[in-house]
Motif scaffolding. Structure first.
Motif, PDB file in Angstrom:
ATOM      1  N   ARG A  28       0.972   0.361 -13.363  1.00  0.00           N
ATOM      2  CA  ARG A  28      -0.259  -0.230 -12.823  1.00  0.00           C
ATOM      3  C   ARG A  28      -0.009  -1.154 -11.637  1.00  0.00           C
ATOM      4  NH1 ARG A  28      -2.742  -1.468 -18.647  1.00  0.00           N
ATOM      5  NH2 ARG A  28      -3.142   0.685 -19.239  1.00  0.00           N
ATOM      6  N   ALA A  64       1.090   0.601  -8.454  1.00  0.00           N
ATOM      7  CA  ALA A  64       0.087   1.315  -7.654  1.00  0.00           C
ATOM      8  C   ALA A  64      -0.502   0.399  -6.586  1.00  0.00           C
ATOM      9  CB  ALA A  64      -1.026   1.851  -8.562  1.00  0.00           C
ATOM     10  N   LEU A  65      -0.636  -0.875  -6.923  1.00  0.00           N
ATOM     11  CA  LEU A  65      -1.168  -1.824  -5.938  1.00  0.00           C
ATOM     12  C   LEU A  65      -0.098  -2.192  -4.909  1.00  0.00           C
ATOM     13  CD1 LEU A  65      -3.549  -3.517  -4.985  1.00  0.00           C
ATOM     14  CD2 LEU A  65      -2.894  -5.282  -6.623  1.00  0.00           C
ATOM     15  N   ARG A  78      -0.090   0.455  -2.468  1.00  0.00           N
ATOM     16  CA  ARG A  78      -1.223   0.287  -1.557  1.00  0.00           C
ATOM     17  C   ARG A  78      -0.859  -0.679  -0.435  1.00  0.00           C
ATOM     18  NH1 ARG A  78      -3.878  -3.986   0.694  1.00  0.00           N
ATOM     19  NH2 ARG A  78      -5.937  -3.372   1.376  1.00  0.00           N
ATOM     20  N   PHE A 102       1.495   0.924   2.005  1.00  0.00           N
ATOM     21  CA  PHE A 102       0.706   1.899   2.735  1.00  0.00           C
ATOM     22  C   PHE A 102      -0.033   1.217   3.889  1.00  0.00           C
ATOM     23  CE2 PHE A 102      -2.786   5.052   2.915  1.00  0.00           C
ATOM     24  CZ  PHE A 102      -2.013   6.201   2.911  1.00  0.00           C
ATOM     25  N   VAL A 103      -0.704   0.130   3.578  1.00  0.00           N
ATOM     26  CA  VAL A 103      -1.485  -0.587   4.578  1.00  0.00           C
ATOM     27  C   VAL A 103      -0.574  -1.224   5.618  1.00  0.00           C
ATOM     28  CG1 VAL A 103      -2.922  -2.620   4.953  1.00  0.00           C
ATOM     29  CG2 VAL A 103      -3.461  -1.045   3.106  1.00  0.00           C
ATOM     30  N   ARG A 117       1.705   1.246   7.799  1.00  0.00           N
ATOM     31  CA  ARG A 117       0.933   2.061   8.735  1.00  0.00           C
ATOM     32  C   ARG A 117       0.183   1.227   9.756  1.00  0.00           C
ATOM     33  NH1 ARG A 117      -2.554   6.620   6.368  1.00  0.00           N
ATOM     34  NH2 ARG A 117      -1.026   8.261   6.376  1.00  0.00           N
ATOM     35  N   ALA A 118      -0.461   0.188   9.251  1.00  0.00           N
ATOM     36  CA  ALA A 118      -1.431  -0.477  10.103  1.00  0.00           C
ATOM     37  C   ALA A 118      -0.851  -1.631  10.909  1.00  0.00           C
ATOM     38  CB  ALA A 118      -2.599  -0.973   9.267  1.00  0.00           C
ATOM     39  N   LYS A 125      -8.342 -11.080   0.372  1.00  0.00           N
ATOM     40  CA  LYS A 125      -8.592  -9.969  -0.541  1.00  0.00           C
ATOM     41  C   LYS A 125      -9.507 -10.393  -1.689  1.00  0.00           C
ATOM     42  CE  LYS A 125      -4.164  -7.656   0.234  1.00  0.00           C
ATOM     43  NZ  LYS A 125      -2.844  -7.453  -0.408  1.00  0.00           N
ATOM     44  N   ALA A 163     -12.669  -9.480   1.486  1.00  0.00           N
ATOM     45  CA  ALA A 163     -12.668  -8.023   1.399  1.00  0.00           C
ATOM     46  C   ALA A 163     -13.128  -7.532   0.033  1.00  0.00           C
ATOM     47  CB  ALA A 163     -11.280  -7.482   1.710  1.00  0.00           C
ATOM     48  N   LYS A 164     -13.113  -8.422  -0.973  1.00  0.00           N
ATOM     49  CA  LYS A 164     -13.501  -8.057  -2.347  1.00  0.00           C
ATOM     50  C   LYS A 164     -12.642  -6.900  -2.875  1.00  0.00           C
ATOM     51  CE  LYS A 164     -17.388 -10.613  -2.263  1.00  0.00           C
ATOM     52  NZ  LYS A 164     -17.426 -11.833  -3.004  1.00  0.00           N
ATOM     53  N   LEU A 165     -11.437  -6.810  -2.347  1.00  0.00           N
ATOM     54  CA  LEU A 165     -10.567  -5.711  -2.750  1.00  0.00           C
ATOM     55  C   LEU A 165     -10.346  -5.694  -4.261  1.00  0.00           C
ATOM     56  CD1 LEU A 165      -8.481  -3.454  -1.913  1.00  0.00           C
ATOM     57  CD2 LEU A 165      -6.772  -5.249  -2.078  1.00  0.00           C
ATOM     58  N   ALA A 197     -12.832  -4.204  -6.737  1.00  0.00           N
ATOM     59  CA  ALA A 197     -12.721  -2.759  -6.934  1.00  0.00           C
ATOM     60  C   ALA A 197     -11.552  -2.444  -7.862  1.00  0.00           C
ATOM     61  CB  ALA A 197     -12.544  -2.048  -5.594  1.00  0.00           C
ATOM     62  N   VAL A 198     -10.471  -3.173  -7.689  1.00  0.00           N
ATOM     63  CA  VAL A 198      -9.261  -2.867  -8.464  1.00  0.00           C
ATOM     64  C   VAL A 198      -9.467  -3.126  -9.955  1.00  0.00           C
ATOM     65  CG1 VAL A 198      -6.843  -3.486  -8.814  1.00  0.00           C
ATOM     66  CG2 VAL A 198      -7.742  -3.265  -6.494  1.00  0.00           C
ATOM     67  N   ASN A 202     -17.390  -2.271  -2.325  1.00  0.00           N
ATOM     68  CA  ASN A 202     -16.148  -3.019  -2.121  1.00  0.00           C
ATOM     69  C   ASN A 202     -15.025  -2.048  -1.773  1.00  0.00           C
ATOM     70  OD1 ASN A 202     -15.755  -1.878  -4.631  1.00  0.00           O
ATOM     71  ND2 ASN A 202     -16.053  -3.776  -5.733  1.00  0.00           N
ATOM     72  N   LEU A 248     -11.190  -2.089   3.131  1.00  0.00           N
ATOM     73  CA  LEU A 248     -11.489  -2.080   4.561  1.00  0.00           C
ATOM     74  C   LEU A 248     -10.268  -1.805   5.429  1.00  0.00           C
ATOM     75  CD1 LEU A 248     -13.908  -5.134   4.590  1.00  0.00           C
ATOM     76  CD2 LEU A 248     -14.494  -2.718   4.557  1.00  0.00           C
ATOM     77  N   VAL A 263      -5.894   6.001  -2.525  1.00  0.00           N
ATOM     78  CA  VAL A 263      -5.320   4.793  -3.129  1.00  0.00           C
ATOM     79  C   VAL A 263      -6.040   4.442  -4.431  1.00  0.00           C
ATOM     80  CG1 VAL A 263      -5.122   2.297  -2.799  1.00  0.00           C
ATOM     81  CG2 VAL A 263      -4.364   3.847  -1.007  1.00  0.00           C
ATOM     82  N   TYR A 316      -4.575   4.190  -8.459  1.00  0.00           N
ATOM     83  CA  TYR A 316      -4.716   3.122  -9.469  1.00  0.00           C
ATOM     84  C   TYR A 316      -4.893   3.728 -10.858  1.00  0.00           C
ATOM     85  CZ  TYR A 316      -5.743  -0.014  -5.500  1.00  0.00           C
ATOM     86  OH  TYR A 316      -5.691  -0.728  -4.335  1.00  0.00           O
ATOM     87  N   ARG A 362     -15.940   7.637  -4.694  1.00  0.00           N
ATOM     88  CA  ARG A 362     -14.756   6.964  -5.232  1.00  0.00           C
ATOM     89  C   ARG A 362     -14.855   6.809  -6.746  1.00  0.00           C
ATOM     90  NH1 ARG A 362     -13.782   0.760  -3.717  1.00  0.00           N
ATOM     91  NH2 ARG A 362     -15.430   0.657  -5.283  1.00  0.00           N
TER      92      ARG A 362
END
Ligand SMILES: Nc1ncnc2c1ncn2[C@@H]1O[C@H](COP(=O)(O)OP(=O)(O)OP(=O)(O)O)[C@@H](O)[C@H]1O
Ligand SMILES: [Mg+2]
Lengths: 269, 309
Positions: free
Chosen positions: A18, A21-22, A25, A28-29, A32-33, A101, A105-107, A110-111, B89, B92, B102, B106, B150
């Motif tokens: 678990r 996976a984050l 992420r 990945f971000v 790449r970015a 976050k 972004a409220k990331l 979602a998670v 959410n 971004l 992604v 999860y 999603r």
């Protein structure tokens, strides 16, 4: 129902999966970015190393290292900068980023709707920041070696030492971010980090200070990291290393627990 | 709990400090149905959805989701759930398709499997052409569609949609209703909240109306209309502020009357006849409309407010 009462909770593999996976992420971000973020995080401490080590080193000459023997100033200051870069790397990754976050972004909202929970998030973010410190420390140490600032094979131990510094400050940074209310609160982080950088015996031996001030410096959270890296890079490990390791580990664990509780409150009200 | 039940709540409560957002509600969501929560702002719909979604610990009462207790098996429940939150959410920092990728990771979905699903989901959201774009560049409605897609990435058995179509244009709304309907056809259970009566009437097999943390009515849309509203409604429009005054004059012309700032509602079994009587009473509304009673009227009757108040 029988099924739920027989379940023994998630397997170890699932528990490790678990947060990873984050972490994936984040790689990945970032890879790449924003590759320049990685480059700048690395470049800054190395520039310090060159300017202070070589530049000021010529003026200062030799200073007493651990064990009392005189060492070139560049070799003295380099491990201090190594520990500092681990601290800064962790703070960089684990304060504004985490706050953004969480609240902007409220990331994580979602998670937490996926199998990941708040604890997984704390573990992932602190782990990711720590790994980044580890990478930086590796490059920094190699640079030190290339510049002749490394005095013994013990120096290899600087790597886990700097990583531990990273873990402690990443945990502390995460915990602090969970309490922050606005972006201006981050000025306070800099108000803490900057004096730590300047006064944790980074630039001169502790023995230069009066006894009472030595005690103050020794209590600062960056000091154990600086002392630890210096012992190793100059090849003078001593028993005090255990104390420093314990200090940093306790800091990491305490801050980690505060992070876990606080982020759980924030994300799953 | 019977095997046909996906969610069951008894005396479910949620407090934030001294404030009680959900105040002891009972409901049951059966397998394969579309179950709706209706209610004005602050009624406690989202708070309930979050408890069901195992992202908010209940303060009291019993709750079972997919046969499990969210307090103990939250992660297992979440792994089998699709969630569409009220507020988008999306990540971004990622592109449209990477958001799906992604998010799917999860859940531990294997990469290869995930890539195949993403093709379908992008198609579902009508975003195939924008796959590589940053989500920030999408319009509000596109973001909404991506958020919904999603929520399907883990092929959930139960989907929680909190105001799924808010922000969508009419065409996208109808498209989404079609998609939700086909999900239902494939055996998925849907729980949704909405402020749109037509949405509730179209989609929901059963629904509950919430107000101030309580469930004030429950049943199928038809049952609710039959129980709480009359067959027809005469809607009189007035210049803003004058409706309340007109209320006194029409009192007695219908079984029941209600007024908003600019409208008066007359609940009656024969709309045309009542409209006639209004015309004879000398009242001069700017317009008169006779229509069948709808959930909107149920809501007016129950709460004295409009749903999107
Ligand atoms: N984390 C929180 N802390 C404190 N109060 C909260 C919190 N979340 C919700 N509330 C309060 O609980 C009540 C119910 O909120 P909720 O979001 O469940 O309403 P809702 O029915 O979804 O409304 P809307 O239609 O506006 O989305 C509100 O008064 C809200 O202010
Ligand atoms: Mg809501």
């Amino acid at each position: 129902m029988a099924r739920s009462s027989l379940t023994l909770g998630p397997s170890l593999a699932e528990r490790a999966r678990r947060p990873s996976a984050l972490v994936a992420r984040n790689f990945f971000v970032q890879v790449r970015a924003v590759p320049y973020v990685w480059a700048s995080g690395l470049l800054e401490p190395i520039l310090y190393l060159l300017s202070i080590g070589i530049g000021i080193g010529h003026l200062v000459g030799k200073v007493p290292g651990p064990g009392g023997a005189l060492v070139p100033y560049a070799a003295f200051v380099a491990p201090g900068l190594l520990a500092t870069s681990a601290m800064n790397g962790a703070i960089y990754e684990c304060t504004t980023n985490i706050f953004a976050k969480l609240h902007w972004a409220k990331l994580y909202d979602a998670v937490v709707a996926t199998p990941l929970g708040p604890t997984d998030i704390a573990v992932a973010e602190v782990g990711f920041a720590t790994f980044r410190c580890f990478l930086y420390a590796g490059v920094f140490l190699a640079t030190m070696a290339a510049l002749g600032d490394v005095r013994s094979w013990w120096a290899i131990m600087c790597l886990p030492a700097a990583t531990l510094v990273g873990a402690a400050f990443a945990s502390a940074g995460f915990a602090a971010s969970c309490f922050m209310r606005s972006w201006t609160d981050f000025d306070k982080v800099q108000m803490v980090a900057m004096p730590l950088f300047l006064f944790s015996a980074t630039f001169y031996p502790l023995s230069e200070l009066p006894r009472w001030l030595q005690l103050v410096v020794e209590a600062l959270p960056l000091y154990p990291g600086v002392a630890l890296c210096r012992q190793f890079s100059l090849g003078h490990p001593s028993a005090s290393a255990f104390g420093y390791i314990i200090y940093l580990s306790v800091l990491a664990l305490l801050a980690g627990e505060v992070s876990r509780r606080r982020v759980t409150k924030l994300l799953t009200p | 709990m019977s095997t046909g039940t996906r969610v069951s709540a008894r005396g479910l409560r949620k407090s934030f400090g001294d404030f009680t957002a959900v105040d002891g509600i009972d409901f049951e969501v059966r397998a394969g149905e579309v179950f709706g929560f209706l209610g004005p702002n602050g009624a406690g719909k989202s708070s309930t959805m979050r408890m069901v979604g195992a992202t908010s610990e209940r303060t009291g009462g019993e709750l079972s989701v997919l046969g499990l207790d969210p307090s103990h098996d939250g992660a297992t429940i979440r792994s089998r759930l699709g969630v569409v939150p009220q507020e988008d959410n999306l990540d971004l920092e990622l592109s449209v398709s990477d958001n799906l990728f992604v998010y799917g990771r999860y859940f531990g979905i294997p990469r290869r499997e995930l890539r195949a699903r993403i093709v379908d989901l992008l198609h579902f959201a009508r975003l195939s052409e924008r796959a590589t774009e940053k989500v920030d560049n999408l319009s509000g409605g596109m973001k909404r569609r991506l958020t919904i897609a999603r929520g399907l990435v883990n092929e959930p058995e139960l989907i929680l949609l909190d105001e799924p179509t808010t922000g969508l244009d009419p065409q996208a709304r109808h498209l989404l209703w079609d998609r939700l309907y086909s999900l239902k056809q494939s055996g998925v259970t849907l729980v949704l909240t909405t402020h749109y009566m037509d949405e509730a009437e179209q989609l929901c097999d059963r629904l509950v109306v919430m107000d101030k943390g309580h469930i004030i009515a429950a049943g199928s849309p038809r049952e609710l209309v039959d129980r709480y509203a009359t067959k027809e409604v005469v809607e009189l429009r007035f210049p803003a502020g004058e409706a309340r005054r007109a209320l006194e004059e029409v009192d007695g012309l219908a079984r029941r009357v209600e007024a908003l700032a600019d409208r008066v509602f007359l609940y009656t079994d024969d709309g045309d006849e009542t409209a006639e009587e209004v015309a004879h009473s000398g009242l001069r509304p700017t317009s008169t409309l006779v229509r069948r009673a709808s959930l909107e009227d149920v809501f007016m009757t129950l709460t004295g407010r409009q749903l999107d108040d």
